[in-house]
Design an enzyme around this catalytic site. Sequence first.
Site, PDB file in Angstrom:
ATOM      1  N   GLU A   1       1.050  -1.223   0.366  1.00 20.11           N
ATOM      2  CA  GLU A   1      -0.135   0.021  -0.728  1.00 20.11           C
ATOM      3  C   GLU A   1       0.989   0.798  -0.066  1.00 20.11           C
ATOM      4  O   GLU A   1       0.880   2.200   0.922  1.00 20.11           O
ATOM      5  CB  GLU A   1      -1.172   0.069   0.768  1.00 20.11           C
TER       6      GLU A   1
ATOM      7  N   GLU B   1     -13.033  -2.732  12.512  1.00 17.53           N
ATOM      8  CA  GLU B   1     -12.550  -2.034  10.800  1.00 17.53           C
ATOM      9  C   GLU B   1     -13.876  -2.298   9.516  1.00 17.53           C
ATOM     10  O   GLU B   1     -14.611  -1.204   9.272  1.00 17.53           O
ATOM     11  CB  GLU B   1     -10.884  -2.216  10.138  1.00 17.53           C
TER      12      GLU B   1
ATOM     13  N   ASP C   1      -8.312  -9.280   3.745  1.00 20.76           N
ATOM     14  CA  ASP C   1      -8.103  -8.170   5.136  1.00 20.76           C
ATOM     15  C   ASP C   1      -9.464  -8.069   5.808  1.00 20.76           C
ATOM     16  O   ASP C   1     -10.417  -7.410   5.695  1.00 20.76           O
ATOM     17  CB  ASP C   1      -8.469  -6.952   4.251  1.00 20.76           C
TER      18      ASP C   1
HETATM   19  C1  GCU Z   1      -5.937  -2.113   5.582  1.00 22.26           C
HETATM   20  C2  GCU Z   1      -6.341  -1.206   5.720  1.00 22.26           C
HETATM   21  C3  GCU Z   1      -5.419  -0.176   6.101  1.00 22.26           C
HETATM   22  C4  GCU Z   1      -4.088  -0.707   6.801  1.00 22.26           C
HETATM   23  C5  GCU Z   1      -3.726  -1.505   6.189  1.00 22.26           C
HETATM   24  C6  GCU Z   1      -2.623  -2.257   7.089  1.00 22.26           C
HETATM   25  O1  GCU Z   1      -5.262  -2.107   4.334  1.00 22.26           O
HETATM   26  O2  GCU Z   1      -7.598  -0.459   5.802  1.00 22.26           O
HETATM   27  O3  GCU Z   1      -6.051   0.752   7.233  1.00 22.26           O
HETATM   28  O4  GCU Z   1      -2.721  -0.059   6.410  1.00 22.26           O
HETATM   29  O5  GCU Z   1      -4.816  -2.969   6.344  1.00 22.26           O
HETATM   30  O6  GCU Z   1      -2.958  -4.150   7.464  1.00 22.26           O
HETATM   31  O7  GCU Z   1      -1.892  -2.785   6.740  1.00 22.26           O
END
Ligand code: GCU
Length: 684
Positions: free
Chosen positions: A291, A398, A370
């Site tokens: 990400e 979440e 996730d």
């Molecule tokens: C999910 C979540 C993010 C988080 C990511 C992770 O995508 O929405 O906020 O950073 O997981 O576990 O790194």
Amino acid sequence: TLEAAYHCWLQYNKLDSSIEEHYQTYCETLVFLDHSQIIQAAKEELVQGITSMIHPPSVHAVPLEKPSIVLATYENNQLKDYGINTTVLDHLQEDSYLIQTITYKNHHTIAIIGKQDKGVLYGAFHLLRLMQMRENLNELAIIENPSNQIRMINHWDNMDGSIERGYSGDSIFYKDYEFIHDIKRIKDYARLLSSIGINSLSINNVNVHKVETNLITKEMLPSVAEIADIMRCYGITTYLSVNYASTIEIGNLPTADPLDKDVQQWWIEKTKEIYQHIPDFGGFIVKADSEHRPGPFTYNRTHADGANMLAKALEPFGGLVFWRCFVYNCLQDWRDRKTDRARAAYDHFKPLDGEFMDNVILQIKNGPMDFQVREPVSPLFGALQNTNHVLEFQVAQEYTGQQKDLCFLVPQWKEVLDFDTHAKGEGTTIKSIVDGSQFDLTYSGITAVSNIGNDMNWTGNTLAQANFFGYGRLIWNTDLTSEEIANEWVRITFGHDDEVVSTITKMLLHSWEIYENYTAPLGVGWMINPGHHYGPNIEGYEYSLWGTYHFSDCFGTGVNRTIKDGTGYTSQYYPENTSLYDSIETCPDNLLLFFHHVPYRHQLKSGKTVIQHIYDTHFLGVEQVQDMIQKWKQLEQNIDSYRYKNVLDRFNMQLENAIEWRDCINTYFFRHSGIQDEHSRLIY
Ligand code: GCU
């Protein structure tokens, strides 16, 4: 009251006189035969707990000839006088302990013997829990040995005070890019953690932003050390999430190439500096190449190269690297039906099995996507046999209602832990893999994303305290049932009124199923609002780059992950599970749409068609929420007004959310399938 909300399961309410009498003999005198910071914490806790439940005890450091509670570590010589056989601890983990009712010089005595001082502290919390549970103390013969060696919580706190995926206020550690230094609150947090056996804590978000990158600098380390000092007294080791590109961001180097000598040297020096401030620092959590976070891929290096570079720097100090496996392409083209995000963790890390240093621990989310309400178990478990690893859960809700909607996650976690990977034949369960026993791992255990913030009650919804508590209890003893954990939490938190106990326990135990009923059906996941992840948005992620699709059209819905004509994800499991999931005949209903794309009239094992199942569960889910609200209202007289109202407010939000989900999902699938509800209920 506010106090009850704040103290969670450590309220230590005054006991009824009948029980008080039973406990009184033991509780008049406490004898501590050993001394350490951690035993000091045990002493404070017992004194506080017993004072508040009964009356102030007297505290001594030598054996006394009267009824007492005596605490020691198992190598203490004076234990011989007490005639306690502690050899059973020889082969147990360092955090193990005994609690026994014995007779010492004709006096009834409770002995709490830890293998080390941490065991003494855990034993003290255990005894206080038994008292809050009103258990009989006259014949205790308890041996406790934690299922898991690493029992961790990860904070996703940012230094501006916000919490990524936080649903209970702001951080208890930071505000406006400064440390808060609220020692009392942090200490109370340490007590809560330790009381349920948590021994490891990382205190900042895995997404390490600009300011947080500086947490490992001399300007900020003293404040990190202040938190570590508090945690240490409760047997908790402190960790930091670090920015993989620190050498560039704060090290004045042009690169973060893990094979670059200057980069390696920088981390060696940096790590030394950290240990000067925190001699028992735990190590680093790293989210790399995930990400948009930097990582070794930039330099054409592997994740083993990246992790080992940090591990080398930590090795002389016994430090650990938790390297996250949440690595996937988050810039996918939705038109591309070949790439499957679910495959990513296995595809990235399975080929590297055996290439990591021993102080690297891979951190694997429970499912391949996730933290959805329902996912299969990550196939990396059982596939990794020569690499230390931990399982990662998300206590923060979440995708499961954000601590507005009730969703007690212990039953979900238990399903994960009990799942049979068949890696070494039948019975190779996840819990036997993550406890390190199947593959003889040096480091193993479980970690999870925290659900606490600075709200008075820590968790926003008071009932979400049950997830915090339940997480710790379950990973300490993975054989506990959801019922046991729920019952224990309700009694300690809300008292022993029969109606309160049975109503709330039932609510907790059904809440996951209820949440699943009104949200994304049959394991398909997502269908949630992009970004903040609360409430329905059926196609919110459908044409996006996140790799999270359901492919619904006028004929059918679901993701084809089969070997024959799908993404082949099912092949990542051992043969028993591959065939279980690959065949539409044997695939469990609750994961059908995760693994298969099926027509709306496809018949489930339940006998219903997929479309009718969708309608039925969504109408049912809303009714179940309404029912919970009714039941909660009946408890008004038996629960203090603060907590009563706190939960009622959330239930009302949950009802609104459930109705929105029901109507969006039902309408969407009705419009796409053109198939009427058999019961002609209102669909828009
Ligand atoms: C999910 C979540 C993010 C988080 C990511 C992770 O995508 O929405 O906020 O950073 O997981 O576990 O790194």
